[in-house]
Design an enzyme around this catalytic site. Structure first.
Site, short mmCIF file in Angstrom:
data_model
loop_
_atom_site.label_atom_id
_atom_site.label_comp_id
_atom_site.label_asym_id
_atom_site.label_seq_id
_atom_site.Cartn_x
_atom_site.Cartn_y
_atom_site.Cartn_z
N SER A 124 0.86 -1.19 0.00
CA SER A 124 0.00 0.00 0.00
C SER A 124 0.89 1.24 0.00
O SER A 124 2.11 1.14 -0.11
CB SER A 124 -0.93 -0.03 1.19
OG SER A 124 -0.16 0.03 2.36
N LYS A 178 -4.64 9.22 -8.07
CA LYS A 178 -4.98 8.12 -7.18
C LYS A 178 -6.44 7.76 -7.46
O LYS A 178 -7.36 8.47 -7.06
CB LYS A 178 -4.78 8.51 -5.71
CG LYS A 178 -5.00 7.32 -4.79
CD LYS A 178 -4.45 7.55 -3.41
CE LYS A 178 -4.41 6.28 -2.59
NZ LYS A 178 -5.61 5.48 -2.59
N LYS A 216 -3.62 12.88 -0.50
CA LYS A 216 -5.06 12.67 -0.59
C LYS A 216 -5.85 13.97 -0.43
O LYS A 216 -5.47 14.86 0.31
CB LYS A 216 -5.50 11.70 0.52
CG LYS A 216 -4.73 10.38 0.47
CD LYS A 216 -5.62 9.22 0.21
CE LYS A 216 -6.41 8.83 1.41
NZ LYS A 216 -6.97 7.49 1.35
N CYS A 258 -45.01 30.49 4.17
CA CYS A 258 -46.15 31.37 3.90
C CYS A 258 -47.49 30.73 4.22
O CYS A 258 -48.52 31.38 4.10
CB CYS A 258 -46.11 31.83 2.44
SG CYS A 258 -46.54 30.55 1.27
N CYS A 291 -44.83 24.60 -3.06
CA CYS A 291 -45.65 25.56 -2.32
C CYS A 291 -46.49 26.29 -3.36
O CYS A 291 -45.97 26.78 -4.36
CB CYS A 291 -44.74 26.55 -1.59
SG CYS A 291 -45.56 28.09 -1.18
S1 IVH Z 1 0.78 2.40 -6.42
C1 IVH Z 1 3.68 0.13 -4.02
N1 IVH Z 1 -0.60 4.12 -7.85
O1 IVH Z 1 -4.01 3.04 -3.66
C2 IVH Z 1 2.64 1.05 -4.42
N2 IVH Z 1 -1.73 2.92 -6.15
O2 IVH Z 1 -2.69 2.66 -0.84
C3 IVH Z 1 1.37 0.38 -4.78
N3 IVH Z 1 -4.13 3.42 -6.00
O3 IVH Z 1 -4.20 -0.36 -3.11
C4 IVH Z 1 0.27 1.24 -5.24
N4 IVH Z 1 -4.19 4.86 -7.66
O4 IVH Z 1 -5.61 0.55 -5.00
C5 IVH Z 1 -0.62 3.23 -6.84
N5 IVH Z 1 -1.70 5.64 -9.23
C6 IVH Z 1 -1.74 4.75 -8.23
C7 IVH Z 1 -2.92 4.44 -7.54
C8 IVH Z 1 -2.88 3.52 -6.49
C9 IVH Z 1 -4.90 4.22 -6.74
C10 IVH Z 1 -4.62 2.61 -4.85
C11 IVH Z 1 -4.35 1.16 -4.96
C12 IVH Z 1 -3.62 0.75 -3.70
C13 IVH Z 1 -3.78 1.94 -2.82
C14 IVH Z 1 -2.48 2.15 -2.08
#
Ligand code: IVH
Length: 694
Positions: A97, A133, A332, A429, A444
């Site tokens: 993540s 993202k 974010k 009213c 109304c």
């Molecule tokens: S890279 C090692 N790129 O965000 C890095 N993730 O918290 C792996 N996501 O589960 C993720 N857009 O579902 C990456 N341009 C993007 C993204 C992205 C959405 C989501 C993805 C992942 C979460 C990471």
């Protein structure tokens, strides 16, 4: 190539077999090409009906000659028999993540950590790939020798679910990579998501079928991807964007993230266009703000942007901390959804009398602000969403859109939760609230004459930016003016005077003076704006403009019959009847008269057909504020004479019209030696054009 009827086909090895095979291959290639144009390049290449025809021909051919059916055939996208459950898949390289940042400072810190980790102080040494993202679900697509063999969800990062049959139905995802020399193994990582309009269509279908609607595109995408019956997934339009890589065998790893995405694009994989390579924390923050501005217009939802150190070698040096890479960060946006409690449901009365139930909420921070009210749209919507007073609900505030209640949490409904009852009388009213049979909305029946709420709504609309654009005359000021009975109609605004304005609460002399000038300035407008400002039901900005262009003056519109109204482009019986009803009311006719008597005017007759197009081919740029004309009025006059108004000065600009506080556009015009006009100069030019006509 002429279609060959599959009915005539013989068994596999008749002399015809080669012909069938080549026809099937041609059809498959055509269908793949159209899919790619539509879903990856965002550039449809044939009408849907023709696509369907090719598809059915290939399906029929494959049915008659099963040996032609290959796993990468476009016909394999229709879904397979339901699975008893999803098989588990262990990812060969874990799916990690991302760390999160929210404030500018989090980003500055990230950049500092990266530079420390790479032992460099200079911004210029580090390139970042910046991308979106996406708000969907992470997925791993495994291609072996160029063919899609498996798709798995992220799951817990180590093990996910095998959703291959579902992923095969996603037409944005190639079943075979576009290359003669595919790698032996390639794990493409990216996001599966649903576009906003596909989400709206899906929910409309759910509603029609009396099935539960999805709260947002992400949930809809998740629900569709985790269907055991892939034939259902096939009916939902899912999309995909690639943004990462897992295992790679039989090819060299591209040297940077941006090169990886370029390569993906060549392989026929969808890669989002909104990406860039930037330097330094300031480059990252600029990207974030730029995307923030574009966000409402994007066809899909995003919840932030992602920054990744671009060079692969630098990524490797930085490595990972626990389960997230040190070389990447998600920046974010503030969450757009939050949970809170409904304290009550009240109704608000709009300018057309529409009664809108509004949920009063326990204050909650969502979309970057604290929200205490959220719209429930109308009575049917409250019933459909089954929202009760006392419920815990999900509230959504996206961008500048008014906050709305999305759904309630059934497990948290208290025993004494109360359902909403539509009042029978207007709370403002006292007039009866009525609901016409063919309308979802209760109204109304007081009209603006009786109902102060309708008056306020109407005046707010009249003064709004896209209508008469009376700067400084905000909602609260209008509330005060109506509550103190200082104004009744829009025409009264022009009779107010400085003394009465300055006596209002929170009104300094200077602001009162500003409102006076804004009122004065608003008198010079366009006919389209004026018609729109009247707030006639079903007459939006575009319709008002059409009416103005068609009739050229207000008298023509006032006298128009139903037949004449129906001659106007895009005007149907509903709008025509609404216009007739509005102008049949003597009070409305009087309002128009009073507004004209107050000095509201527009360039008469200009947009109507037949005017001299003296300025045809000439391009104008407007900058600064003109003494009497609004920007729109000036633009309308120029356009009526055939000229074009653009936003930026270039060598091709014919004239720059400059007023007070003109900035860089004026400087540029001077540099380029472009003729500069003031308002008088513009008027003279336009009069000359009138002259020419004589
Ligand atoms: S890279 C090692 N790129 O965000 C890095 N993730 O918290 C792996 N996501 O589960 C993720 N857009 O579902 C990456 N341009 C993007 C993204 C992205 C959405 C989501 C993805 C992942 C979460 C990471």
């Amino acid at each position: 190539m002429s279609p060959i009827s599959s009915q005539a086909g013989g068994p596999g090895n008749t002399p015809d077999a080669a012909e069938w095979r080549s026809r099937a291959a041609w059809l498959a290639a055509e269908l793949n090409r159209h899919n790619h144009s539509y879903y990856v390049l965002d550039n449809p290449s044939i009408p849907d009906a023709e696509y369907d025809q090719l598809f059915r021909e290939l399906q029929a051919l494959e049915q008659a000659h099963p040996e032609l059916n290959t796993p990468d055939s476009p016909t394999q996208r229709v879904g397979a028999a339901p699975l008893p459950l999803f098989e588990q898949v262990t990812h060969s390289i874990p799916m990690l993540s991302l760390g999160n940042g929210f404030e500018d400072n989090d980003i500055i810190e990230f950049d500092r950590r990266v530079r420390d980790g790479l032992d460099t102080q200079a911004d210029s040494d580090i390139e970042y790939a910046a991308e979106l993202k996406f708000d969907g679900l992470a997925i791993n697509l495994r291609y072996e020798d160029g063919v899609l063999v498996q798709a798995a969800t992220r799951g817990d990062g180590t093990t996910g679910e095998n959703v291959t049959s579902n992923i095969r139905t996603v037409r944005a995802i190639p079943l075979r990579l576009h290359t003669e020399h595919p790698p032996k193994v390639l794990d493409v990582r990216g996001e599966v998501l649903m576009f906003k309009d596909d989400f709206a269509k899906l929910n409309a279908r759910q509603r029609e079928a009396e099935m539960k609607e999805f709260a947002n595109p992400r949930n809809a995408a998740a629900g569709s991807l985790r269907q055991l019956d892939s034939r259902i997934t096939a009916q939902r339009t899912l999309r995909f964007f690639a943004y990462g890589i897992g295992m790679l065998e039989g090819a060299d790893m591209p040297p940077s993230h941006s090169a990886l995405l370029d390569w993906y694009s060549q392989l026929g994989l969808p890669v989002c266009k909104e990406r860039g390579v930037v330097k330094g924390a300031s480059g990252l923050l600029d990207f974030f703000r730029d995307i923030g501005g574009k966000r409402p217009q994007l066809p899909y939802e995003i919840d932030g942007v992602v920054y990744k150190v671009n060079r692969l070698l630098q990524q490797q040096t930085l490595g990972f901390v626990s389960r997230a890479p040190r070389f990447a960060l998600a920046h974010k946006f503030p969450a757009e959804e939050a949970t809170t409690q409904v304290l009550g449901i009240e109704v608000q009365i709009g300018r057309t009398g529409a009664v809108t139930p509004v949920a009063r909420l326990a204050p909650v921070f969502v979309g970057g602000v604290t929200v205490t009210n959220a719209t429930l749209h109308n009575e049917d919507e409250v019933r459909r969403k089954d929202i009760h007073i006392g419920d815990t609900v999900i509230v959504r505030r996206a961008g500048d859109v008014i906050p709305e209640v999305v759904s309630f949490v059934p497990e948290l409904r208290p025993a004494d939760a109360q359902s909403f009852v539509m009042p029978s009388e207007c709370p403002i009213c006292g007039s009866a609230i009525v609901k016409l049979e063919d309308e979802a909305i209760a109204r109304c029946s007081g009209g603006w004459v009786k109902c102060a709420a309708q008056r306020k709504g109407g005046l707010q609309h009249f003064a709004s930016r896209r209508a008469m654009d009376i700067e400084g005359l905000g909602d609260q000021l209008i509330e005060q003016l109506v509550d103190r009975d200082l104004i009744h109609t829009a025409a009264d605004l022009y009779k107010l005077g400085l003394v009465k304005l300055a006596a209002l609460d929170r009104m300094a002399d200077k602001s009162a003076q500003n409102v006076m000038s804004a009122l004065e300035k608003s008198k010079s407008t366009t006919l389209g704006r004026f018609i729109y400002a009247l707030g006639i039901r079903h007459v939006g900005e575009a319709t008002a403009k059409e009416l103005a262009a068609h009739f050229g003056n207000i008298d023509g519109l006032l006298q128009a019959s139903e037949e004449q109204l129906l001659e106007v482009a895009d005007i149907g019986p509903v709008v025509a009847r609404s216009l007739l009803a509005f102008f049949a009311d003597p009070l409305n006719r009087e309002l128009v008269e009073q507004l004209r008597a107050a000095g509201i005017h527009w360039p008469e007759n200009l947009p109507a057909a037949g005017g001299s197009k003296f300025l045809l081919g000439k391009t104008f740029v407007l900058t600064g504020s003109l003494p009497t004309l609004t920007r729109d009025a000036a633009a309308a006059m120029i356009e009526a004479a055939g000229g074009k108004v653009t936003g930026s000065v270039s060598k091709k600009t014919s004239y720059v019209v400059a007023g007070a506080e003109a900035g860089s556009k004026l400087t540029k015009a001077e540099e380029l030696n472009i003729p500069i006009l003031d308002e008088d100069g513009l008027r003279t030019l336009l009069e000359e054009s009138d002259h020419d006509q004589d």
